[in-house]
Design a protein around this motif. Structure first.
Motif, PDB file in Angstrom:
ATOM      1  N   PRO A  16      27.744 -20.247 -71.645  1.00 19.34           N
ATOM      2  CA  PRO A  16      27.635 -18.801 -71.470  1.00 19.34           C
ATOM      3  C   PRO A  16      26.376 -18.233 -72.118  1.00 19.34           C
ATOM      4  CG  PRO A  16      29.306 -19.347 -73.091  1.00 19.34           C
ATOM      5  CD  PRO A  16      28.840 -20.636 -72.515  1.00 19.34           C
ATOM      6  N   PHE A  17      25.810 -18.929 -73.073  1.00 16.31           N
ATOM      7  CA  PHE A  17      24.657 -18.368 -73.778  1.00 16.31           C
ATOM      8  C   PHE A  17      23.366 -18.520 -72.993  1.00 16.31           C
ATOM      9  CE2 PHE A  17      26.205 -18.224 -78.454  1.00 16.31           C
ATOM     10  CZ  PHE A  17      27.173 -17.312 -78.059  1.00 16.31           C
ATOM     11  N   LEU A  18      22.785 -19.683 -73.071  1.00 19.21           N
ATOM     12  CA  LEU A  18      21.472 -19.840 -72.470  1.00 19.21           C
ATOM     13  C   LEU A  18      21.550 -20.399 -71.063  1.00 19.21           C
ATOM     14  CD1 LEU A  18      19.702 -21.096 -75.681  1.00 19.21           C
ATOM     15  CD2 LEU A  18      19.537 -18.842 -74.623  1.00 19.21           C
ATOM     16  N   LYS A  65      33.362 -27.873 -46.496  1.00 19.56           N
ATOM     17  CA  LYS A  65      32.272 -26.887 -46.542  1.00 19.56           C
ATOM     18  C   LYS A  65      30.913 -27.566 -46.684  1.00 19.56           C
ATOM     19  CE  LYS A  65      34.627 -22.686 -47.948  1.00 19.56           C
ATOM     20  NZ  LYS A  65      34.870 -21.685 -48.992  1.00 19.56           N
ATOM     21  N   ARG A  88      27.615 -27.557 -44.307  1.00 19.18           N
ATOM     22  CA  ARG A  88      26.463 -27.068 -45.077  1.00 19.18           C
ATOM     23  C   ARG A  88      26.659 -25.621 -45.534  1.00 19.18           C
ATOM     24  NH1 ARG A  88      21.588 -29.112 -45.083  1.00 19.18           N
ATOM     25  NH2 ARG A  88      21.538 -27.698 -46.827  1.00 19.18           N
ATOM     26  N   LEU A  89      27.917 -25.264 -45.841  1.00 17.17           N
ATOM     27  CA  LEU A  89      28.184 -23.963 -46.460  1.00 17.17           C
ATOM     28  C   LEU A  89      28.016 -24.092 -47.967  1.00 17.17           C
ATOM     29  CD1 LEU A  89      31.287 -22.850 -44.399  1.00 17.17           C
ATOM     30  CD2 LEU A  89      28.907 -22.174 -44.112  1.00 17.17           C
ATOM     31  N   ILE A  90      28.138 -25.318 -48.456  1.00  9.15           N
ATOM     32  CA  ILE A  90      27.842 -25.648 -49.840  1.00  9.15           C
ATOM     33  C   ILE A  90      26.802 -26.753 -49.779  1.00  9.15           C
ATOM     34  CG2 ILE A  90      28.760 -26.709 -51.949  1.00  9.15           C
ATOM     35  CD1 ILE A  90      31.472 -25.576 -51.265  1.00  9.15           C
ATOM     36  N   TYR A  92      43.867 -13.841 -43.874  1.00  2.00           N
ATOM     37  CA  TYR A  92      43.586 -12.472 -44.302  1.00  2.00           C
ATOM     38  C   TYR A  92      42.167 -12.336 -44.829  1.00  2.00           C
ATOM     39  CZ  TYR A  92      48.354 -11.464 -43.372  1.00  2.00           C
ATOM     40  OH  TYR A  92      49.532 -11.291 -42.704  1.00  2.00           O
ATOM     41  N   ALA A  93      41.687 -13.358 -45.494  1.00  2.00           N
ATOM     42  CA  ALA A  93      40.354 -13.272 -46.091  1.00  2.00           C
ATOM     43  C   ALA A  93      39.267 -13.732 -45.131  1.00  2.00           C
ATOM     44  CB  ALA A  93      40.295 -14.115 -47.366  1.00  2.00           C
ATOM     45  N   SER A  94      39.647 -14.393 -44.022  1.00  2.00           N
ATOM     46  CA  SER A  94      38.611 -14.998 -43.199  1.00  2.00           C
ATOM     47  C   SER A  94      38.140 -14.089 -42.063  1.00  2.00           C
ATOM     48  CB  SER A  94      39.094 -16.340 -42.642  1.00  2.00           C
ATOM     49  OG  SER A  94      40.230 -16.145 -41.850  1.00  2.00           O
ATOM     50  N   LEU A  95      38.760 -12.913 -41.918  1.00  2.00           N
ATOM     51  CA  LEU A  95      38.284 -11.962 -40.907  1.00  2.00           C
ATOM     52  C   LEU A  95      37.784 -10.717 -41.627  1.00  2.00           C
ATOM     53  CD1 LEU A  95      41.205 -12.237 -38.316  1.00  2.00           C
ATOM     54  CD2 LEU A  95      39.050 -13.482 -38.340  1.00  2.00           C
ATOM     55  N   ASN A  96      36.618 -10.249 -41.260  1.00  2.00           N
ATOM     56  CA  ASN A  96      36.038  -9.068 -41.907  1.00  2.00           C
ATOM     57  C   ASN A  96      36.912  -7.840 -41.630  1.00  2.00           C
ATOM     58  OD1 ASN A  96      34.514  -6.876 -42.723  1.00  2.00           O
ATOM     59  ND2 ASN A  96      32.580  -7.851 -42.171  1.00  2.00           N
ATOM     60  N   PHE A 114      39.664 -21.242 -41.278  1.00  2.00           N
ATOM     61  CA  PHE A 114      40.021 -21.203 -42.696  1.00  2.00           C
ATOM     62  C   PHE A 114      41.523 -21.141 -42.915  1.00  2.00           C
ATOM     63  CE2 PHE A 114      35.717 -19.640 -42.511  1.00  2.00           C
ATOM     64  CZ  PHE A 114      35.127 -20.313 -43.557  1.00  2.00           C
ATOM     65  N   GLN A 115      41.868 -21.393 -44.184  1.00  2.14           N
ATOM     66  CA  GLN A 115      43.277 -21.409 -44.571  1.00  2.14           C
ATOM     67  C   GLN A 115      43.888 -20.010 -44.582  1.00  2.14           C
ATOM     68  OE1 GLN A 115      43.780 -23.074 -48.475  1.00  2.14           O
ATOM     69  NE2 GLN A 115      45.993 -23.034 -48.343  1.00  2.14           N
ATOM     70  N   ASP A 116      43.149 -19.047 -45.171  1.00  2.44           N
ATOM     71  CA  ASP A 116      43.733 -17.723 -45.390  1.00  2.44           C
ATOM     72  C   ASP A 116      43.316 -16.769 -44.267  1.00  2.44           C
ATOM     73  OD1 ASP A 116      44.467 -15.221 -46.159  1.00  2.44           O
ATOM     74  OD2 ASP A 116      43.518 -15.283 -48.132  1.00  2.44           O
TER      75      ASP A 116
END
Ligand SMILES: Nc1ncnc2c1ncn2[C@@H]1O[C@H](COP(=O)(O)OP(=O)(O)OP(=O)(O)O)[C@@H](O)[C@H]1O
Ligand code: SF4
Ligand SMILES: [Mg+2]
Lengths: 317, 291, 323
Positions: free
Chosen positions: C20-22, C60, C64-66, C103-107, C99-101
């Motif tokens: 968390p510091f440097l 992912k 190539r999303l990651i 609810y989160a995968s559609l804007n 995707f799995q969810d």
């Protein structure tokens, strides 16, 4: 803890550099540049200005000028005023006590009042008092400070004649504490209004949050009386966000002090700022910007260190 | 999922219901609507030209006669007309400054939040730096540099007050960009610009709207203050701030000249603040400051 | 496999752990730590493993999303692990994800029509005028009425949303779709419908799937082949039948014993694994599975077992697996 202090000091460095860059940039953007007082003066010849430029080192590349200026800032050489040629830092420091007195008294009033209102509101949540206090705080936050000041002068100084309308002392009474206190009342009241409102809102939500935590319920179940619960358990925990608020609100406090000082003719930094503005005393203006910004950075640093001293967990974050 | 990212349309009804429950917010909205209408139709409501001088009729008190319902000032100008036209000026500056603030803040916030890394770090250190300066100081110094026109005043106010907006937007984007609909857009090959402005920005609309409302209030306040100090709107153009400056000279004899513009400023600032507070509660229960 | 559509070898995704510091690097999460996979055209590969073993990260990374930190990804014969955005663009049309969810995968701020038109806008396919027709066709394909285009995602049920997600993945007519637990968030009654839809689409269009799941039972319905993951590595790959009847890796065997009735007619002694899954930030040396393995040998703690082919199409990464 030493690591944390070092880390926080390190974090302040980019801020100081940023602040000095903005201050330096503004000075060069100012109409007439850093030599406005000469360039805007029609009686001074062009070749004289060239000479002055060389004397002030303004013929050198910008980065050289910046480094010179910045090292000057950190070694106490803040330049000289256009009129009178006095050291800028001296002029500012001369006004500091008056401003600190006003800010200090307003802040003390605001913390005592705001904290009491906030805590009471949190303890008696949704009571008539709480609703009135939260609504009132919202009203207070919408009040233009300078108009509130004018109205206060109108009511208490002009109509009721209870208090003086401005200044710090009566003529010939310099050094008289009573006179000072009488002059301090109205500006303190005006400056404290908004801060009180902010403090009551923040302390209310800080205490509400603390009171919902497990250790508060435990203390209650153990039969710790309400007053002791509040003092011994709630306060230390609610203190952290409030100390942070103290740091974060510093710039607003300065802004408020400036406004209040102009209304009441209080001879502090705010008054100096407005006078310098009217006289186009850019060295003083830049000096004050730097001074307040450094003050704010140090204030935030101290607030963070205080929080870390209370709560060891913060240091590990 | 965050409430702000929750859907529009069908939700507008629910948001309206929550907003309506908030009586002060409703009152604020009402005041704002009234102010906007009076500014828009100032020429129709104003009894006369706000710059018309009539030295025979100086310092008329309010409610004394119908020709000047709110009296006249030191030059015999009609106070109601000046208030209405001054309101036009104040609201214009408030709105233009707000748009500047919101656009700058949103752009910086979304760029920092979405790109992250070094860009984020630099932009946020810049924000921190700007926040070290008391806003009034910064505002007055810059205002003293530029010739005061309505546009320059608005821009100066806007460009010295966007920092909070950028922090709010950044926080929202940091949370939104981890959601799968963004990954889906990337999988489709969407450009960064498309993701930032088509996918993410609309989802940050709620906090931006709240900030925008509150920013109008603070911009009106700032305008009135710098005009009061003489660095804002210049006479003969009336603004609530410079009306106060004039009035201060006659404070002990004709206080209503100072009371009226100050009350107008207060009413406007309160209207927008209450509305913003209500909107926050209605749109984003996470940020609720009850009751 | 002679000419696989997708061939992944030695894929690594290591996330830095920063102080968390440097912000200096103080450790590494080995979310994916050397994964080998192959998917043939029109084939379904199931990727199975416990929560946190790196399935989503693998999926992912393939898309190539990651960014992978190592290894190779060959798609249609071309190495894409190092491609930048522009060279990746044509591959975006060929691989998609569900995707799995739902609810989160559609804007939430876009209409379904807007969501489904996006692929065409991004790849400049067709004209703005013919997009509504394309969107309507997509909706029909996944069994939704064309009026759905005007509505927002929150107006639909989970199953319907997942159909919208599938429609979006189909828009660019990809050759491979990665389904990241596409039904695990749905009601059991809806799960079968969505699975059947995906199977139908596969039959109609010759799609290849990578079906990610933590549930072996789901896999038994859809997969041609199964790859089992443990702590960032694939421990066993086999055709579905082989895996269910002739699992060789001790971890696969333990997983199978936990499935109540994987395939009717078989009975297995329930084998409960000791201990917890170690953290991918501190994976055990040698075989990642050795601290929990009932038959571990001393060498297991030292040497990483490499995948060995024990039968055609059947590879096992265990020192003790008999050929
Ligand atoms: N961005 C990241 N930074 C650091 N660690 C991560 C990141 N993303 C994932 N991980 C870690 O990598 C490991 C694998 O995560 P992943 O999501 O791929 O697992 P999974 O098999 O899909 O699990 P689940 O069944 O829960 O979806 C987990 O330990 C996770 O905490
Ligand atoms: S390699 Fe050793 S520890 Fe790993 S699964 Fe095989 S027997 Fe068990
Ligand atoms: Mg997953």
């Amino acid at each position: 803890m030493i690591g944390f202090v070092a880390w926080r000091l390190l974090q302040a460095i980019p801020l100081l550099i940023g602040v000095s860059l903005i201050g330096f940039g503004l000075m060069h953007l100012a109409p007439g540049g850093p030599l406005a007082v000469y360039t805007l003066n029609p009686t001074i010849q062009a070749q004289d200005i060239e000479r002055i430029k060389i004397i002030f080192g303004l013929d050198q590349p910008v980065h050289v000028q910046y480094v010179k200026w910045a090292t000057g800032i950190f070694s106490g050489n803040w330049g000289y005023t256009f009129f009178g040629g006095r050291p800028v830092l001296d002029v500012i420091l001369e006004r500091l006590p008056a401003t600190l007195l006003l800010m200090g008294s307003a802040l003390s009033v605001a913390i005592v009042l705001g904290l009491s209102i906030g805590v009471l509101g949190a303890v008696k949540r949704y009571s008539v008092f709480d609703v009135l206090a939260t609504t009132g705080a919202l009203f207070a936050l919408s009040f233009p400070t300078f108009w509130f000041g004018l109205m206060a002068i109108f009511v208490f100084a002009i109509e009721l004649r209870w208090l003086p309308s401005g200044g710090m002392w009566e003529l010939g009474e310099e050094g008289n504490i009573l006179s000072l206190l009488r002059h301090l009342v109205l500006p303190t009241m005006v400056l404290a209004l908004v801060i009180t409102a902010t403090w009551s809102r923040y302390s209310r939500s800080a205490f509400l949050e603390v009171m919902q935590q497990d250790f508060m319920r435990t203390a209650r179940a153990k039969g710790v009386p309400p007053a002791a619960r509040l003092m011994r358990h709630a306060f230390p925990n609610a203190a952290k966000p409030l100390i942070a608020l103290l740091g974060v609100e510093l710039p607003f406090l300065f802004s408020g002090a400036l406004v209040t000082e102009t209304i009441f003719g209080w001879p502090g930094m705010g008054r100096l700022f407005v006078d310098a503005l009217n006289m186009k005393e850019y060295p003083i203006l830049m000096g004050m910007m730097m001074f307040t910004a450094i003050f704010v950075i140090i204030g935030n640093l101290l607030a963070d260190l205080a929080i870390a001293a209370i709560d060891p967990r913060v240091r590990l974050r | 999922m965050s409430a702000t990212a929750a859907a529009p349309q069908g939700q507008i009804g629910r948001v309206w219901t929550r907003f309506r429950r908030h009586r002060l917010a409703l009152a604020g909205g009402f005041v704002v609507a009234l102010l906007l209408a009076s500014a828009l139709f100032a020429p129709a409501f104003a009894p006369q030209d706000p710059t018309l001088l009539d030295t025979a009729l100086r310092f008329r008190p309010p409610f004394a006669d119908w020709a000047h319902p709110l009296g006249t000032d030191e030059l015999g100008r009609d106070t109601l007309s000046r208030l209405l036209y001054g309101g036009r000026v104040s609201l214009t500056v408030g709105l233009v400054a707000m748009v500047t603030t919101v656009m700058t803040g949103a752009l910086i916030g979304i760029t920092a939040g979405f790109l992250g890394g070094v860009v984020d770090n630099l932009l946020m250190r810049f924000v921190d730096t700007m926040l070290c300066f008391p806003q009034v100081f910064l505002l007055l110094v810059v205002a003293a540099f530029v010739p005061p026109t309505l546009l320059s005043i608005s821009l100066v106010i806007g460009l010295t007050s966007w920092m909070e907006v950028s922090r709010i937007v950044r926080a929202e984007i940091l949370h939104l960009k981890e959601q799968d609909f963004v990954a889906a857009a990337r999988a489709l090959g969407a450009s960064r610009a498309r993701i930032m402005f088509r996918e993410l920005l609309p989802n940050a609309a709620a906090p931006i709207l709240v900030a925008a409302t509150l920013k109008v209030a603070s911009a009106v306040l700032m305008e009135s203050y710098i005009s009061y100090l003489g660095y804002g709107v210049q006479p003969p153009l009336a603004s609530w701030g410079n009306m106060l400056t004039n009035a201060q000279g006659y404070f002990d004899t004709v206080p209503w000249l100072a009371i009226l513009p100050g009350a107008a400023i207060t009413l406007t600032v309160m209207g927008f603040n209450f509305m913003g507070d209500g909107l926050r509660d209605a749109l984003d229960p996470r940020l609720r400051m009850d009751p | 496999m002679a000419d696989p559509l997708l061939k992944v070898s030695g894929l690594e995704v290591h996330f830095p752990i920063r102080s968390p510091f440097l912000r200096q690097r103080v450790g590494t999460v080995r979310a994916v730590d050397g994964v080998d996979l192959e998917v043939g055209r029109g084939e379904t590969l199931a990727l199975v493993g416990e929560s946190g073993c790196g399935k989503t990260t693998t999926g992912k990374a393939i898309l190539r999303l990651i960014d992978p930190t190592g290894g190779s990804i060959r798609f249609g014969g071309e190495e894409i692990a190092q491609h930048g955005a522009s060279r990746l663009a044509p591959f975006r049309r060929r691989m998609q994800i569900v995707f799995q969810d739902p609810y989160a995968s559609l804007n939430p701020r876009m209409t379904v029509g807007g969501i489904l038109a996006a692929p065409y806008e991004i790849h400049r396919i067709g004209t703005p005028a013919d997009r509504p027709a394309r969107v309507a066709e997509l909706l029909r394909t996944v069994g939704l009425p064309s009026e759905a285009a005007r509505r927002y995602p929150h107006e639909f049920s989970g199953g319907q949303r997942q159909r919208i997600g599938i429609a979006r993945a189909l828009a660019l007519e990809p050759e491979l779709i990665i389904g990241d637990e596409p039904v695990s968030a749905l009601d059991v009654s809806i799960q079968a419908q969505v699975i059947n839809l995906m199977k139908r689409l596969q039959a109609e269009r010759g799609l290849a799937y990578i079906m990610i799941s933590h549930n072996l039972a789901v896999v038994s319905h859809v997969a041609d082949r199964v790859a089992v993951m443990y702590l960032g590595r694939v421990v066993e790959t086999a055709p579905r039948e082989t895996l269910f009847f002739d699992a060789r890796h001790p971890y696969t065997q333990a997983l199978l014993s936990a499935v109540p009735e994987p395939v009717p007619g078989r009975r297995r002694a329930r084998q409960v694994l000791q201990g917890d899954v170690p953290s991918p930030a501190k994976p055990p040396k040698g075989c990642h599975f050795h601290p929990r393995c009932p038959i571990a040998q001393p060498r297991c703690a030292e040497e990483v077992p490499l995948p060995r082919v024990v039968a055609p199409g059947h590879a096992v990464a265990c020192h003790l697996a008999a050929p």
